[in-house]
Scaffold this motif. Structure first.
Motif, PDB file in Angstrom:
ATOM      1  N   GLU A 117     -59.327  35.416-100.125  1.00  0.00           N
ATOM      2  CA  GLU A 117     -60.029  35.051-101.367  1.00  0.00           C
ATOM      3  C   GLU A 117     -60.670  33.671-101.232  1.00  0.00           C
ATOM      4  OE1 GLU A 117     -57.842  37.062-105.117  1.00  0.00           O
ATOM      5  OE2 GLU A 117     -56.542  35.843-103.859  1.00  0.00           O
ATOM      6  N   LEU A 121     -64.837  32.496-101.253  1.00  0.00           N
ATOM      7  CA  LEU A 121     -65.427  31.384-101.994  1.00  0.00           C
ATOM      8  C   LEU A 121     -66.168  30.426-101.063  1.00  0.00           C
ATOM      9  CD1 LEU A 121     -65.259  30.556-105.014  1.00  0.00           C
ATOM     10  CD2 LEU A 121     -63.305  29.116-104.383  1.00  0.00           C
ATOM     11  N   LYS A 173     -73.633  23.189-102.188  1.00  0.00           N
ATOM     12  CA  LYS A 173     -72.620  24.247-101.962  1.00  0.00           C
ATOM     13  C   LYS A 173     -71.336  23.952-102.729  1.00  0.00           C
ATOM     14  CE  LYS A 173     -74.093  26.368 -97.748  1.00  0.00           C
ATOM     15  NZ  LYS A 173     -74.117  26.302 -96.302  1.00  0.00           N
ATOM     16  N   GLU A 176     -71.927  24.944-106.220  1.00  0.00           N
ATOM     17  CA  GLU A 176     -71.843  26.397-106.410  1.00  0.00           C
ATOM     18  C   GLU A 176     -70.385  26.850-106.463  1.00  0.00           C
ATOM     19  OE1 GLU A 176     -74.152  28.098-103.210  1.00  0.00           O
ATOM     20  OE2 GLU A 176     -75.942  27.015-103.888  1.00  0.00           O
ATOM     21  N   ALA A 177     -69.563  26.255-105.610  1.00  0.00           N
ATOM     22  CA  ALA A 177     -68.142  26.627-105.602  1.00  0.00           C
ATOM     23  C   ALA A 177     -67.481  26.250-106.926  1.00  0.00           C
ATOM     24  CB  ALA A 177     -67.420  25.953-104.429  1.00  0.00           C
ATOM     25  N   ALA A 179     -68.963  26.017-109.808  1.00  0.00           N
ATOM     26  CA  ALA A 179     -69.432  26.989-110.816  1.00  0.00           C
ATOM     27  C   ALA A 179     -68.675  28.308-110.678  1.00  0.00           C
ATOM     28  CB  ALA A 179     -70.938  27.204-110.665  1.00  0.00           C
ATOM     29  N   ALA A 180     -68.435  28.751-109.438  1.00  0.00           N
ATOM     30  CA  ALA A 180     -67.707  30.006-109.212  1.00  0.00           C
ATOM     31  C   ALA A 180     -66.262  29.882-109.698  1.00  0.00           C
ATOM     32  CB  ALA A 180     -67.745  30.374-107.725  1.00  0.00           C
ATOM     33  N   LEU A 181     -65.654  28.721-109.487  1.00  0.00           N
ATOM     34  CA  LEU A 181     -64.270  28.517-109.934  1.00  0.00           C
ATOM     35  C   LEU A 181     -64.198  28.536-111.459  1.00  0.00           C
ATOM     36  CD1 LEU A 181     -63.121  25.789-107.398  1.00  0.00           C
ATOM     37  CD2 LEU A 181     -62.268  28.141-107.559  1.00  0.00           C
ATOM     38  N   GLN A 183     -66.181  30.165-113.411  1.00  0.00           N
ATOM     39  CA  GLN A 183     -66.330  31.577-113.764  1.00  0.00           C
ATOM     40  C   GLN A 183     -65.020  32.337-113.663  1.00  0.00           C
ATOM     41  OE1 GLN A 183     -69.407  34.172-113.348  1.00  0.00           O
ATOM     42  NE2 GLN A 183     -69.909  32.774-115.012  1.00  0.00           N
ATOM     43  N   ARG A 184     -64.190  31.923-112.688  1.00  0.00           N
ATOM     44  CA  ARG A 184     -62.910  32.603-112.490  1.00  0.00           C
ATOM     45  C   ARG A 184     -61.815  32.047-113.376  1.00  0.00           C
ATOM     46  NH1 ARG A 184     -62.292  34.491-106.346  1.00  0.00           N
ATOM     47  NH2 ARG A 184     -60.191  34.812-107.112  1.00  0.00           N
TER      48      ARG A 184
END
Ligand code: ATP
Length: 235
Positions: A117, A121, A173, A176-177, A179-181, A183-184
């Motif tokens: 996982e 990411l 980058k 982006e990570a 933002a992804a975190l 989101q999660r």
């Protein structure tokens, strides 16, 4: 707001021996937010993060993580409350490879990420999985340092200067990570010197000076009041 805060800091003071570094910090972080601590060098931002995770032994005031007071708790007990800290110096073990570094932290809570996982990411880390810590670029080290704390299952992440010394393309980058975190469902409290980066990823901001919060604002205020805020921060 509907949700209870995941972090409350009330009148936090902190000392290094006889030197007082924090003079009554107040801040609150709600689940799902990205909150940035801004301010000049030596203002007390790092010390605030260190106090929250219990690394500052002489701390006074009230810190509540996920509803539990951290008073008297050791760092390992505070980690079990679901908060993880990624220090500015990153702490990568040079003699271990990427995957070995990732496998070091124990899973403390349900939801601790598997190595796969974490690779999803940060795909760069997967490509470099067998590379020793010494052979990583600054950006790879930073991704590894953030990836590694995701193992623990903490949902509240404290990141200290995670863009420092990195090239703009790598900073993107990291953004982006983050933002992804978010989101999660992660919550992030970060110390950031790069105001351009902070104003792109942050929801709310605290400005710290001489161990106190002197100003707070949200992202909307930056859009409406940018000249005043930039002057305040000296950017
Ligand atoms: P920087 O970005 O430069 O780290 P900061 O806002 O994070 O700045 P802190 O590192 O929290 O600031 O430092 C706050 C104050 O505490 C400063 O005056 C600093 O000199 C002092 N300080 C920090 N670490 C120590 C230490 N280990 N021993 C003694 N004083 C310290």
């Amino acid at each position: 707001r509907a949700a209870a805060p995941c972090l409350e800091v009330h009148q936090l003071t902190g000392f290094y021996n006889e030197t007082q570094a924090l003079h009554g910090i107040d801040l609150t972080v709600y689940p799902g937010e990205v909150v940035c601590l801004l301010g000049r060098n030596g203002a007390g931002k790092t010390t605030t993060l260190r106090a929250i995770v219990g690394l500052l032994s002489r701390r006074y005031g009230r810190i509540v993580v996920n509803g539990r007071s951290t008073e008297g708790l050791a760092p390992e007990d505070i980690a079990h409350l679901g908060v993880a800290y990624c220090p500015e110096e990153r702490g990568i073990f040079a003699s271990l490879n990427v995957e070995e570094n990732l496998l070091l932290p124990p899973i403390l809570k349900p939801g601790g990420m598997t190595v796969d996982e974490i690779y999803a990411l940060f795909p760069n880390l997967k490509l470099r999985r067998k590379s020793p810590g010494t052979r990583l670029s600054g950006g790879e080290q930073q991704m590894l340092a953030i990836g590694r704390i995701l193992r623990t299952g903490a949902k509240l992440l404290l990141l200290d200067e995670c863009t420092e010394g990195l090239a703009p393309v790598i900073i993107d980058k990291i953004g982006e990570a983050i933002a992804a975190l978010r989101q999660r469902g992660f919550t992030i409290l970060m110390v950031e010197q790069n105001f351009r980066f902070a104003s792109g990823v942050g929801d709310r901001f605290y400005v710290i000076e001489e161990g106190q919060v002197i100003e707070q604002f949200n992202r909307q205020a930056i859009d409406e009041d940018r000249p005043r805020i930039e002057a305040l921060l000296g950017v």
